[in-house]
Design an enzyme around this catalytic site. Structure first.
Site, PDB file in Angstrom:
ATOM      1  N   GLY A   5      17.869  40.288  39.097  1.00 48.48           N
ATOM      2  CA  GLY A   5      17.058  41.432  38.698  1.00 48.48           C
ATOM      3  C   GLY A   5      16.324  41.996  39.895  1.00 48.48           C
ATOM      4  O   GLY A   5      16.818  42.916  40.574  1.00 48.48           O
TER       5      GLY A   5
ATOM      6  N   TYR B   8      11.993  40.317  21.998  1.00 49.77           N
ATOM      7  CA  TYR B   8      12.268  41.533  21.226  1.00 49.77           C
ATOM      8  C   TYR B   8      12.880  41.136  19.880  1.00 49.77           C
ATOM      9  O   TYR B   8      12.952  39.949  19.555  1.00 49.77           O
ATOM     10  CB  TYR B   8      13.123  42.496  22.062  1.00 49.77           C
TER      11      TYR B   8
ATOM     12  N   GLN C 125      22.982  47.457  27.681  1.00 51.54           N
ATOM     13  CA  GLN C 125      22.154  46.467  26.984  1.00 51.54           C
ATOM     14  C   GLN C 125      21.550  47.143  25.754  1.00 51.54           C
ATOM     15  O   GLN C 125      20.724  48.047  25.857  1.00 51.54           O
ATOM     16  CB  GLN C 125      21.045  45.894  27.869  1.00 51.54           C
TER      17      GLN C 125
END
Ligand SMILES: Cc1cc2nc3c(=O)[nH]c(=O)nc-3n(C[C@H](O)[C@H](O)[C@H](O)COP(=O)(O)O)c2cc1C
Length: 368
Positions: free
Chosen positions: A325, A180, A102
């Protein structure tokens, strides 16, 4: 018959052949060396323990020294980091796994105290409301990136991708989610520019698509994916018309025939995290249904899924694979546990970020 059996059907994702549809979602665990950002042996242990996943997505990994949002996060800007990642990748491949990096820039979500006094960069000079947890000080007003700054960061993504390829990653996932830098350009609340990188959905998507084009140049379209969070509120994010924005973006990604889009179908409440934005689901109750027709490649569903809801989502055609996750923290053998309907283990949130192997690479497979 096991009604989650669809999770164990193989899936072609671009050039990758996944033996199952259970993807490990990207998770920052802050176990790398804080100064060098090099992944070490416990990082290799941790990922290789999870190699039965259809695809591992690594923790977000920085492409610039200005992206240093978490102490102990990983990097892909030095040869030493490439060597560290090689060990991780080899360990995963030895167990017949697949692993994608990532690739990430934090933009305004860092602080000058974390990066030698350098002010964070962003599309517009708007600070995140509140306090940066790592330095316990208010978030700073970021520097508004110039066109040269934008070109530089795109180049840094390209160089990061070259290093990722050299290290041996099977694919790369652009971090376009969670507030982000890429997400800051995409969404209207954080992008108030009036040049070719701001304003219309076409202009706000430009930065993201220019990076995608570079990643495709390096990895090939069949080994590039992206993660997005169209209605996520984390890091003080909002877009006035996410369906319009992401319909355009998905169609552009479709033209480029990239391998996958991972969508966070957020369930954030009204005023989540105290930022004052409307509830995610209230803004767009049927996000996946609305966006699915705009991208013909693989969609990976995410957020709050169980084996049951993941299988249902795939059966209904909302997505093709599911990423997990939190469940992957305490269950390195999540695939086997889902398959055999075994009890899932809890994980300790106090050990999510930073520290050593405890609460990281010491969760055993199912013990019976
Ligand atoms: C400890 C932790 C660290 C995370 N770090 C990242 C990250 O580095 N990159 C990212 O895209 N998402 C990150 N996430 C979000 C997860 O990838 C995922 O989208 C989220 O946890 C929702 O999936 P889940 O409900 O299965 O946990 C993180 C989540 C957790 C719990």
């Amino acid at each position: 018959m096991n009604n989650t059996s669809i999770l164990f059907k193989s899936l072609k994702v671009g050039e990758l052949n996944l033996p199952n549809r259970i993807v490990m979602a990207a998770m920052t665990r802050m176990r790398c060396n804080n100064d060098t950002k090099v992944p070490n042996d416990i990082v290799a242990d941790y990922y290789s323990q999870r190699a039965s996943s259809g695809l591992i997505l690594t923790e977000c990994t920085l492409v610039s020294q200005r992206s240093n949002a978490f102490p102990g996060c990983a990097g892909i800007i030095s040869e030493e980091q490439v060597e560290g990642w090689k060990k991780v990748i080899d360990a995963v491949h030895k167990k017949n796994g697949r692993i994608a990096l990532q690739i990430w820039h934090s933009g305004r979500a860092t602080h000058s105290n974390l990066q030698g006094g350098q002010i964070p960069w962003a599309p517009s000079p708007i600070a995140i409301n509140g306090v940066n947890y790592a330095v316990k000080q208010p978030h700073e007003v970021p520097h508004e990136m110039t066109t040269e700054d934008i070109k530089l960061v795109i180049q840094q993504f390209k160089e990061g991708a070259y290093r990722a390829k050299k290290a041996g990653f099977d694919a790369v996932e652009l971090h376009g989610a969670n507030g982000y830098l890429v997400d800051q350009f995409l969404r209207s609340y954080t992008n108030r520019r009036n040049d070719q990188y701001g304003g219309s959905v076409e202009n706000r998507s430009r930065f993201c698509l220019e990076i995608i084009d570079e990643l495709v140049q390096v990895f090939g379209k069949g080994r590039v994916g992206i993660k997005v969070s169209p209605v996520g509120r984390y890091n003080d994010m909002f877009d006035e018309d996410p369906v319009k924005l992401y319909t355009y973006l998905f169609k552009e990604l479709d033209k480029r025939q990239i391998a996958f889009i991972e969508i966070m179908n957020s369930k954030d409440e009204e005023n989540a995290y105290g930022y004052g934005h409307p509830a995610s689901e209230k803004q767009v109750p049927n996000l996946l249904q609305l966006l699915r027709p705009s991208f013909k490649g693989v969609i990976i569903g995410n957020v709050g899924l169980t084996a049951q809801t993941a299988a249902q989502g795939i059966e209904q055609g909302l997505f093709d694979a599911a990423s997990f996750g939190t469940l992957y923290i305490g269950n390195p053998d999540l695939v086997e546990r889902f398959k055999d309907n075994l009890k899932l283990s809890d994980s300790d949130p106090k050990k999510y970020f930073g520290g050593n192997h405890e609460g990281y690479s010491d969760y055993p497979p199912y013990q019976g």
